[in-house]
Design an enzyme around this catalytic site. Structure first.
Site, PDB file in Angstrom:
ATOM      1  N   LYS A 158     -10.795   5.557  -4.224  1.00  0.00           N
ATOM      2  CA  LYS A 158     -11.588   6.787  -3.623  1.00  0.00           C
ATOM      3  C   LYS A 158     -12.332   6.490  -2.416  1.00  0.00           C
ATOM      4  O   LYS A 158     -13.027   5.740  -2.249  1.00  0.00           O
ATOM      5  CB  LYS A 158     -12.496   7.407  -4.911  1.00  0.00           C
ATOM      6  CG  LYS A 158     -12.011   7.445  -6.262  1.00  0.00           C
ATOM      7  CD  LYS A 158     -12.050   9.048  -6.683  1.00  0.00           C
ATOM      8  CE  LYS A 158     -11.785   9.135  -8.147  1.00  0.00           C
ATOM      9  NZ  LYS A 158     -10.485   9.160  -8.439  1.00  0.00           N
ATOM     10  N   THR A 163       2.930  -0.855  -6.825  1.00  0.00           N
ATOM     11  CA  THR A 163       2.613  -1.196  -7.941  1.00  0.00           C
ATOM     12  C   THR A 163       2.977  -0.312  -9.041  1.00  0.00           C
ATOM     13  O   THR A 163       3.216  -0.431 -10.155  1.00  0.00           O
ATOM     14  CB  THR A 163       1.020  -1.605  -8.089  1.00  0.00           C
ATOM     15  OG1 THR A 163       0.653  -2.388  -7.062  1.00  0.00           O
ATOM     16  CG2 THR A 163       0.479  -2.394  -9.263  1.00  0.00           C
ATOM     17  N   LYS A 184      -5.888   0.390  -7.470  1.00  0.00           N
ATOM     18  CA  LYS A 184      -4.998   1.157  -7.226  1.00  0.00           C
ATOM     19  C   LYS A 184      -5.235   2.651  -7.345  1.00  0.00           C
ATOM     20  O   LYS A 184      -5.539   3.014  -8.665  1.00  0.00           O
ATOM     21  CB  LYS A 184      -3.652   1.028  -7.941  1.00  0.00           C
ATOM     22  CG  LYS A 184      -3.256  -0.524  -7.907  1.00  0.00           C
ATOM     23  CD  LYS A 184      -2.448  -0.851  -6.478  1.00  0.00           C
ATOM     24  CE  LYS A 184      -2.575  -2.667  -6.448  1.00  0.00           C
ATOM     25  NZ  LYS A 184      -2.139  -2.747  -5.339  1.00  0.00           N
ATOM     26  N   GLY A 185      -5.213   3.185  -6.258  1.00  0.00           N
ATOM     27  CA  GLY A 185      -5.732   4.622  -6.081  1.00  0.00           C
ATOM     28  C   GLY A 185      -7.073   4.811  -5.920  1.00  0.00           C
ATOM     29  O   GLY A 185      -7.904   5.358  -7.111  1.00  0.00           O
ATOM     30  N   SER A 228      -4.826   3.228   4.034  1.00  0.00           N
ATOM     31  CA  SER A 228      -4.978   2.424   2.886  1.00  0.00           C
ATOM     32  C   SER A 228      -5.239   0.792   2.647  1.00  0.00           C
ATOM     33  O   SER A 228      -5.995   0.361   2.122  1.00  0.00           O
ATOM     34  CB  SER A 228      -3.761   2.658   1.825  1.00  0.00           C
ATOM     35  OG  SER A 228      -3.752   2.145   0.707  1.00  0.00           O
ATOM     36  N   LYS A 254       0.802  -1.084  -0.233  1.00  0.00           N
ATOM     37  CA  LYS A 254       0.009   0.147   0.038  1.00  0.00           C
ATOM     38  C   LYS A 254       0.842   1.302   0.086  1.00  0.00           C
ATOM     39  O   LYS A 254       0.262   2.401   0.279  1.00  0.00           O
ATOM     40  CB  LYS A 254      -1.081   0.225   1.202  1.00  0.00           C
ATOM     41  CG  LYS A 254      -1.928  -1.245   1.461  1.00  0.00           C
ATOM     42  CD  LYS A 254      -2.456  -1.542   0.117  1.00  0.00           C
ATOM     43  CE  LYS A 254      -3.431  -0.837  -0.655  1.00  0.00           C
ATOM     44  NZ  LYS A 254      -3.784  -1.229  -2.125  1.00  0.00           N
ATOM     45  N   THR A 255       1.982   1.101  -0.314  1.00  0.00           N
ATOM     46  CA  THR A 255       2.783   2.558  -0.549  1.00  0.00           C
ATOM     47  C   THR A 255       3.075   3.070  -1.907  1.00  0.00           C
ATOM     48  O   THR A 255       3.869   3.785  -2.066  1.00  0.00           O
ATOM     49  CB  THR A 255       4.330   2.038   0.303  1.00  0.00           C
ATOM     50  OG1 THR A 255       4.815   1.198  -0.509  1.00  0.00           O
ATOM     51  CG2 THR A 255       4.337   1.632   1.597  1.00  0.00           C
ATOM     52  N   GLY A 256       2.585   2.499  -2.731  1.00  0.00           N
ATOM     53  CA  GLY A 256       2.702   2.672  -4.236  1.00  0.00           C
ATOM     54  C   GLY A 256       3.776   1.745  -4.975  1.00  0.00           C
ATOM     55  O   GLY A 256       4.481   2.105  -5.936  1.00  0.00           O
TER      56      GLY A 256
END
Ligand code: A3P
Length: 325
Positions: free
Chosen positions: A279, A61, A276-277, A155, A57-59
């Site tokens: 809302k 991907t 991913k990302g 997240s 969950k830190t980016g």
């Protein structure tokens, strides 16, 4: 001298040497005795030059997707059944052996200029991984992506809600992170998975027991999100990969996604998938305040660790420690 059929012999061997039940795979080409008996058909070049270790969950991907745009960088093949991460060094896959692992990687066309890698985001905080990774890949570079651990926790909670985890669906994020020791086990498990990986310094220290600091890069995940081209320049430099790839041209900001995406021909954008990302509403201020307190000492540990190593501090860490004073 006594001998036995193979299986019984193996059983006898492990009775005498029980500590060897759990293997520790090394690169066969790093030891002449192993290399001599290693099949001529095989190569040791189908192994990653670097690992993206997470945490989740830190980016990770996005980093993976951006890396694969580089002409000299190639990722592992996706897992045939899950189409996801290889996760070799963590669970039962490790016992499948290094041939199983190597089959996830292409044969490099040029060993010195090709950069093969894999990303498994749970490597970061899984106890056994650094030791296993260093035994097989002692020269690998290690990339960890860190964001504010409070945001990471939130997240993760949202991720679990999206996956219909009853503990996440039935409790607010505040209830999850503030759950006391007498709470139901599934709530405590969710709390642990939300907060545990955020003890960044402790996890990094474990990696640093097995890898020299020069092989470790802490990627600022908040900056990766807001200015990926800048981050990717630093990543390329750290890896020593050539040619220099221009991410300013390769990426574009997509207004409807609200994130940076790959720029395709005709000015269209190819973004990461819906998961991913996501809302979701902002974290409640009282939960943010609680987590700032919860992570303060742990973030201080990270500050001390990075300062000791002479590594740059992520912007979010400075801000968090200033706001928390
Ligand atoms: P959210 O979905 O909670 O916003 P990982 O890939 O390690 O699981 O991390 C997922 C997170 O990557 C997302 O969490 C999102 O914030 C972040 N991210 C960073 N850059 C992104 C990008 N370009 N596209 C989509 N998500 C990105």
């Amino acid at each position: 001298l006594q001998t036995l059929p193979p299986v019984q012999l193996a059983e006898k061997y492990f009775q005498i040497f029980p500590e060897e039940r759990d293997p520790l795979w090394q690169n066969p080409c790093h030891d002449k005795r192993h290399k001599d008996i290693w099949s001529k058909e095989k190569t040791c070049d189908r192994l990653p030059k670097f690992l993206v270790i997470g945490p989740q969950k830190t980016g990770t991907t996005a980093l993976h997707a951006f890396l694969t745009l580089h002409p000299a960088i190639t990722s592992s093949f996706p897992h045939p059944s899950t189409f996801e991460e290889v996760q070799f060094f963590t669970g039962p896959n490790y016992h499948r052996g290094i041939d199983w692992y190597m089959d996830f990687f292409p044969f490099p066309s040029n060993v010195s200029t090709d950069f093969i890698f894999e990303k498994s985001a749970n490597y970061f905080d899984t106890e056994v991984v650094p030791k296993r990774a260093a035994a097989l890949l002692p020269r690998a570079k290690i990339l960890a992506v860190l964001i504010n651990p409070a945001d990471r926790a939130y997240s993760w909670y949202q991720h679990q809600r999206a996956h219909q985890d009853p503990a996440a669906l039935n409790h607010t994020f505040h209830q999850v992170v503030t759950a006391g020791p007498s709470s139901p086990p599934e709530l405590l498990a969710l709390r642990r998975r939300s907060l545990g990986p955020g003890a960044y310094a402790a996890h990094l220290e474990r990696w640093l027991r097995h890898y020299p600091p020069s092989q470790l890069l802490v990627v600022d995940g908040a900056l990766l999100r807001s200015n990926p081209a800048l981050v990717m320049d630093g990543v390329q430099k750290f890896l020593g990969v050539t040619p220099h790839f221009n991410y300013t041209q390769a990426l574009m900001y997509d207004e409807s996604k609200g994130f940076w995406c790959q720029r395709l021909e005709g000015g269209r954008a190819k973004c990461l998938g819906k998961s991913k990302g996501r809302k979701y509403s902002d974290m409640a201020p009282e939960t943010r305040a609680y987590l700032t307190g919860h992570f303060r000492e742990l973030n201080m540990d990270l500050l001390r660790l990075l300062s000791r190593l002479g590594h740059p501090l992520p912007g979010w860490l400075r801000e968090e420690l200033q706001s928390g004073r």
